[in-house]
Design an enzyme around this catalytic site. Structure first.
Site, PDB file in Angstrom:
ATOM      1  N   ARG A 127       0.816  -1.238   0.000  1.00 33.98           N
ATOM      2  CA  ARG A 127       0.000   0.000   0.000  1.00 33.98           C
ATOM      3  C   ARG A 127       0.839   1.272   0.000  1.00 33.98           C
ATOM      4  O   ARG A 127       0.373   2.343   0.376  1.00 33.98           O
ATOM      5  CB  ARG A 127      -0.993   0.017   1.160  1.00 33.98           C
ATOM      6  CG  ARG A 127      -1.940  -1.148   1.133  1.00 33.98           C
ATOM      7  CD  ARG A 127      -3.174  -0.907   1.972  1.00 33.98           C
ATOM      8  NE  ARG A 127      -4.028  -2.076   1.912  1.00 33.98           N
ATOM      9  CZ  ARG A 127      -3.928  -3.126   2.711  1.00 33.98           C
ATOM     10  NH1 ARG A 127      -3.013  -3.130   3.664  1.00 33.98           N
ATOM     11  NH2 ARG A 127      -4.738  -4.134   2.575  1.00 33.98           N
ATOM     12  N   GLU A 156       6.857  17.977 -25.126  1.00 35.90           N
ATOM     13  CA  GLU A 156       6.250  18.332 -23.830  1.00 35.90           C
ATOM     14  C   GLU A 156       6.782  19.690 -23.354  1.00 35.90           C
ATOM     15  O   GLU A 156       6.081  20.435 -22.663  1.00 35.90           O
ATOM     16  CB  GLU A 156       6.509  17.249 -22.778  1.00 35.90           C
ATOM     17  CG  GLU A 156       5.981  15.852 -23.132  1.00 35.90           C
ATOM     18  CD  GLU A 156       4.470  15.653 -22.927  1.00 35.90           C
ATOM     19  OE1 GLU A 156       3.737  16.655 -22.779  1.00 35.90           O
ATOM     20  OE2 GLU A 156       4.042  14.481 -22.945  1.00 35.90           O
ATOM     21  N   GLU A 163      -5.902  16.523 -10.601  1.00 35.84           N
ATOM     22  CA  GLU A 163      -6.532  16.869 -11.878  1.00 35.84           C
ATOM     23  C   GLU A 163      -8.050  17.005 -11.799  1.00 35.84           C
ATOM     24  O   GLU A 163      -8.794  16.355 -12.521  1.00 35.84           O
ATOM     25  CB  GLU A 163      -6.138  15.822 -12.933  1.00 35.84           C
ATOM     26  CG  GLU A 163      -6.336  16.353 -14.349  1.00 35.84           C
ATOM     27  CD  GLU A 163      -5.752  15.437 -15.419  1.00 35.84           C
ATOM     28  OE1 GLU A 163      -4.564  15.086 -15.321  1.00 35.84           O
ATOM     29  OE2 GLU A 163      -6.490  15.100 -16.335  1.00 35.84           O
ATOM     30  N   ARG A 223      -4.867  21.046 -13.880  1.00 33.60           N
ATOM     31  CA  ARG A 223      -3.863  20.049 -14.295  1.00 33.60           C
ATOM     32  C   ARG A 223      -4.227  19.419 -15.644  1.00 33.60           C
ATOM     33  O   ARG A 223      -3.344  18.990 -16.394  1.00 33.60           O
ATOM     34  CB  ARG A 223      -3.696  18.963 -13.222  1.00 33.60           C
ATOM     35  CG  ARG A 223      -2.609  17.987 -13.602  1.00 33.60           C
ATOM     36  CD  ARG A 223      -2.074  17.161 -12.454  1.00 33.60           C
ATOM     37  NE  ARG A 223      -1.010  16.298 -12.926  1.00 33.60           N
ATOM     38  CZ  ARG A 223      -0.226  15.570 -12.156  1.00 33.60           C
ATOM     39  NH1 ARG A 223      -0.379  15.621 -10.852  1.00 33.60           N
ATOM     40  NH2 ARG A 223       0.714  14.805 -12.688  1.00 33.60           N
ATOM     41  N   HIS A 235      -3.098  15.556 -25.950  1.00 30.55           N
ATOM     42  CA  HIS A 235      -2.884  14.174 -25.520  1.00 30.55           C
ATOM     43  C   HIS A 235      -4.048  13.254 -25.882  1.00 30.55           C
ATOM     44  O   HIS A 235      -3.854  12.052 -26.019  1.00 30.55           O
ATOM     45  CB  HIS A 235      -2.627  14.120 -24.016  1.00 30.55           C
ATOM     46  CG  HIS A 235      -1.232  14.536 -23.623  1.00 30.55           C
ATOM     47  ND1 HIS A 235      -0.687  15.754 -23.983  1.00 30.55           N
ATOM     48  CD2 HIS A 235      -0.257  13.896 -22.921  1.00 30.55           C
ATOM     49  CE1 HIS A 235       0.542  15.844 -23.491  1.00 30.55           C
ATOM     50  NE2 HIS A 235       0.829  14.728 -22.854  1.00 30.55           N
ATOM     51  N   HIS A 278      -2.924  10.138 -27.551  1.00 25.30           N
ATOM     52  CA  HIS A 278      -3.121   8.780 -27.011  1.00 25.30           C
ATOM     53  C   HIS A 278      -3.827   7.906 -28.043  1.00 25.30           C
ATOM     54  O   HIS A 278      -3.529   6.706 -28.165  1.00 25.30           O
ATOM     55  CB  HIS A 278      -3.933   8.834 -25.715  1.00 25.30           C
ATOM     56  CG  HIS A 278      -3.145   9.360 -24.544  1.00 25.30           C
ATOM     57  ND1 HIS A 278      -3.734   9.756 -23.365  1.00 25.30           N
ATOM     58  CD2 HIS A 278      -1.816   9.556 -24.384  1.00 25.30           C
ATOM     59  CE1 HIS A 278      -2.788  10.170 -22.530  1.00 25.30           C
ATOM     60  NE2 HIS A 278      -1.628  10.066 -23.120  1.00 25.30           N
ATOM     61  N   HIS A 302       5.739   8.727 -27.481  1.00 21.76           N
ATOM     62  CA  HIS A 302       4.692   9.519 -26.838  1.00 21.76           C
ATOM     63  C   HIS A 302       4.775  10.992 -27.272  1.00 21.76           C
ATOM     64  O   HIS A 302       3.773  11.596 -27.667  1.00 21.76           O
ATOM     65  CB  HIS A 302       4.818   9.395 -25.316  1.00 21.76           C
ATOM     66  CG  HIS A 302       3.852  10.230 -24.549  1.00 21.76           C
ATOM     67  ND1 HIS A 302       2.502   9.949 -24.484  1.00 21.76           N
ATOM     68  CD2 HIS A 302       4.033  11.372 -23.831  1.00 21.76           C
ATOM     69  CE1 HIS A 302       1.908  10.882 -23.756  1.00 21.76           C
ATOM     70  NE2 HIS A 302       2.804  11.755 -23.346  1.00 21.76           N
TER      71      HIS A 302
HETATM   72  P1  NAD Z   1      10.892   5.790 -22.539  1.00 21.16           P
HETATM   73  O1  NAD Z   1      10.832   5.657 -21.093  1.00 21.16           O
HETATM   74  O2  NAD Z   1      10.420   4.660 -23.377  1.00 21.16           O
HETATM   75  O3  NAD Z   1      12.386   6.148 -22.947  1.00 21.16           O
HETATM   76  C1  NAD Z   1      12.692   6.346 -24.300  1.00 21.16           C
HETATM   77  C2  NAD Z   1      13.863   5.471 -24.765  1.00 21.16           C
HETATM   78  O4  NAD Z   1      15.058   6.065 -24.352  1.00 21.16           O
HETATM   79  C3  NAD Z   1      13.861   4.075 -24.212  1.00 21.16           C
HETATM   80  O5  NAD Z   1      14.349   3.186 -25.185  1.00 21.16           O
HETATM   81  C4  NAD Z   1      14.832   4.169 -23.063  1.00 21.16           C
HETATM   82  O6  NAD Z   1      15.402   2.936 -22.719  1.00 21.16           O
HETATM   83  C5  NAD Z   1      15.850   5.094 -23.644  1.00 21.16           C
HETATM   84  N1  NAD Z   1      16.623   5.880 -22.695  1.00 21.16           N
HETATM   85  C6  NAD Z   1      16.190   6.431 -21.561  1.00 21.16           C
HETATM   86  N2  NAD Z   1      17.130   7.209 -21.036  1.00 21.16           N
HETATM   87  C7  NAD Z   1      18.195   7.135 -21.856  1.00 21.16           C
HETATM   88  C8  NAD Z   1      19.471   7.729 -21.850  1.00 21.16           C
HETATM   89  N3  NAD Z   1      19.832   8.618 -20.936  1.00 21.16           N
HETATM   90  N4  NAD Z   1      20.341   7.411 -22.850  1.00 21.16           N
HETATM   91  C9  NAD Z   1      19.964   6.549 -23.825  1.00 21.16           C
HETATM   92  N5  NAD Z   1      18.756   5.983 -23.888  1.00 21.16           N
HETATM   93  C10 NAD Z   1      17.884   6.276 -22.914  1.00 21.16           C
HETATM   94  O7  NAD Z   1      10.065   7.069 -23.055  1.00 21.16           O
HETATM   95  P2  NAD Z   1       9.853   8.536 -22.459  1.00 21.16           P
HETATM   96  O8  NAD Z   1       9.634   9.393 -23.623  1.00 21.16           O
HETATM   97  O9  NAD Z   1      10.869   8.885 -21.462  1.00 21.16           O
HETATM   98  O10 NAD Z   1       8.483   8.401 -21.661  1.00 21.16           O
HETATM   99  C11 NAD Z   1       7.283   8.109 -22.318  1.00 21.16           C
HETATM  100  C12 NAD Z   1       6.314   7.541 -21.301  1.00 21.16           C
HETATM  101  O11 NAD Z   1       6.074   8.517 -20.313  1.00 21.16           O
HETATM  102  C13 NAD Z   1       4.970   7.176 -21.889  1.00 21.16           C
HETATM  103  O12 NAD Z   1       4.579   5.932 -21.389  1.00 21.16           O
HETATM  104  C14 NAD Z   1       4.043   8.262 -21.370  1.00 21.16           C
HETATM  105  O13 NAD Z   1       2.721   7.818 -21.220  1.00 21.16           O
HETATM  106  C15 NAD Z   1       4.680   8.583 -20.055  1.00 21.16           C
HETATM  107  N6  NAD Z   1       4.372   9.910 -19.559  1.00 21.16           N
HETATM  108  C16 NAD Z   1       3.978  10.016 -18.273  1.00 21.16           C
HETATM  109  C17 NAD Z   1       3.724  11.250 -17.734  1.00 21.16           C
HETATM  110  C18 NAD Z   1       3.344  11.367 -16.289  1.00 21.16           C
HETATM  111  O14 NAD Z   1       2.958  12.457 -15.865  1.00 21.16           O
HETATM  112  N7  NAD Z   1       3.490  10.329 -15.505  1.00 21.16           N
HETATM  113  C19 NAD Z   1       3.872  12.409 -18.520  1.00 21.16           C
HETATM  114  C20 NAD Z   1       4.296  12.267 -19.836  1.00 21.16           C
HETATM  115  C21 NAD Z   1       4.550  11.002 -20.334  1.00 21.16           C
HETATM  116  N1  GLY Z   2       1.586  14.719 -18.027  1.00 19.74           N
HETATM  117  C1  GLY Z   2       0.349  15.218 -17.549  1.00 19.74           C
HETATM  118  C2  GLY Z   2       0.287  15.370 -16.090  1.00 19.74           C
HETATM  119  O1  GLY Z   2       1.219  15.097 -15.378  1.00 19.74           O
HETATM  120  O2  GLY Z   2      -0.735  15.752 -15.580  1.00 19.74           O
END
Ligand code: NAD
Ligand code: GLY
Length: 362
Positions: free
Chosen positions: A120, A184, A236, A240, A247, A251, A264
């Site tokens: 939890r 972003e 949100e 937010r 998106h 999405h 993304h």
């Molecule tokens: P990712 O985590 O897939 O990373 C992108 C690629 O880069 C991967 O192949 C990873 O292994 C590689 N990588 C990471 N760091 C590296 C580095 N320093 N050097 C070389 N390679 C590296 O993708 P992302 O764009 O970081 O994240 C996308 C995800 O984030 C999606 O699932 C999206 O839904 C999510 N997201 C979440 C939020 C949130 O608020 N939680 C906001 C925006 C996006």
């Molecule tokens: N990436 C959208 C949020 O964090 O609300």
């Protein structure tokens, strides 16, 4: 480059975001946020050979285990979060343990969700390694996984104890991923910071050339914007949602094309251009505004046209699965002007269909 420290202000759950160079090797940054001996580092097969050793060197005084997951959006699933639970349980991790998510948004979202659920809730730290994760996903506590029927549909709000954004790790990030992160970054300018949008228009080439000062400034300004929004509306219920500009379209593109086909940030770039087109049809943005937005994404080497295989009917079907929807009605964030976003609004179906059928279509 001097380290910057920003605060996400959430009362007794407030936490720092550290931004700078060489932070991965500063053991004090980590250890001050770790409360007990057991530490689980969650990362993936790409990041582990690059940065896991550097992180482990800072944790010599702790009992550290690691989980190394496969790399890719298609692995952001409950099954892979279960692998984290399996390891935590097999190694008898207790409630006072700490989980460190070392990676991009995929690892951050999954690691955070595992931390939120395990017994939890256990402590967790974010060490984001992509630009996208440093400017967005590691900040604000949205954690979770994808479902075959919808992106990020299973998850929890769960805040980290700190975020350590080391700009040096971006050196190994490939150009396509850097551009995805810029999507972003541009978003913050569009929704609430017109000065930043103008700065980005001036400095996009420096960012693409990985100028460290420019990158650090873009990370800081993005995190500042995000921290303010999250502090105002953590879960949100209001403002937010503006962080989701583009998106809902995005999405749909990610789900419709198959997870992992579009990054993304790439899907968000296309979706934001669709949202801009719709905002023009609403009479809010001018043609010049829309051109400026498309030009900035294009200069950032991001796609701006939706994939042909997702026609307007499929878009509508996929967009019907979105967390902003109410009673099955699609609600969108649009732009009143560059730097001013709406809250989620019901959009006339005819206007939405015009955008889906005309924008970027031959
Ligand atoms: P990712 O985590 O897939 O990373 C992108 C690629 O880069 C991967 O192949 C990873 O292994 C590689 N990588 C990471 N760091 C590296 C580095 N320093 N050097 C070389 N390679 C590296 O993708 P992302 O764009 O970081 O994240 C996308 C995800 O984030 C999606 O699932 C999206 O839904 C999510 N997201 C979440 C939020 C949130 O608020 N939680 C906001 C925006 C996006
Ligand atoms: N990436 C959208 C949020 O964090 O609300």
């Amino acid at each position: 480059m001097p380290m910057k420290k920003l605060l996400v202000e959430l009362g007794d759950r407030s936490y720092p975001i550290y931004i700078g160079s060489g932070l991965l090797n500063q053991s004090g940054l980590y250890s001050q946020h770790i409360r007990a001996k057991q530490v689980m580092v969650v990362t993936n097969v790409t990041i582990a050979p690059l940065y896991l050793d550097a992180v482990l060197k800072n944790l010599l005084q702790f009992d550290v285990e690691t989980v190394i997951l496969p790399d890719g959006e298609q692995f952001k699933t409950l099954d892979h979060v279960t692998q984290i639970f399996d390891k935590l349980l097999a190694d008898k991790f207790s409630r006072n343990a700490t989980l460190i998510a070392l990676g991009g948004g995929v690892i951050g979202d999954m690691g955070g969700f595992a931390a939120a659920c395990y017994q939890r809730g256990i402590a967790f730290l974010q060490i984001p390694t992509t630009l996208l994760a440093q400017v967005d996903s590691s900040v604000g506590g949205k954690t979770g996984v994808n479902h075959p029927l919808g992106k990020n549909m299973i998850g929890a709000f769960y805040q980290p104890l700190c975020v350590i954004a080391d700009a040096d790790v971006l050196d190994t990030l490939d150009d396509r991923q850097l551009s995805a992160g810029l999507a972003e970054v541009i978003k913050y300018g569009l929704i609430r910071d017109v000065e930043f949008f103008e700065w980005l228009e001036q400095h996009i080439d420096a960012l693409l050339a990985r100028d460290k000062q420019a990158l650090a400034y873009a990370i800081e300004r993005s995190c500042l914007n995000k921290a303010e929004v999250v502090a105002e509306d953590e879960t949100e219920t209001g403002v937010r949602a503006t962080l989701n500009l583009g998106h809902t379209f995005g999405h749909a593109i990610e789900t419709g094309a198959g997870y992992g086909v579009y990054l993304h940030g790439e899907a968000v770039a296309i979706g934001t251009c669709q949202a801009a087109d719709l905002s023009r049809r609403k009479g809010w943005l001018t043609d010049t505004d829309v051109d400026r937005i498309i030009a900035l994404f294009t200069k950032a080497k991001l796609p701006v046209v939706p994939p042909e295989q997702i026609d307007s009917d499929l878009f509508l079907e996929l967009m019907a699965v979105d967390k902003k929807n109410v009673d099955g009605k699609i609600r969108l964030i649009l732009l009143k002007e560059i730097g001013v976003a709406t809250l989620p609004i019901d959009v006339e179906q005819t206007l939405l269909e015009q955008t889906l059928k005309s924008y970027g279509r031959k």
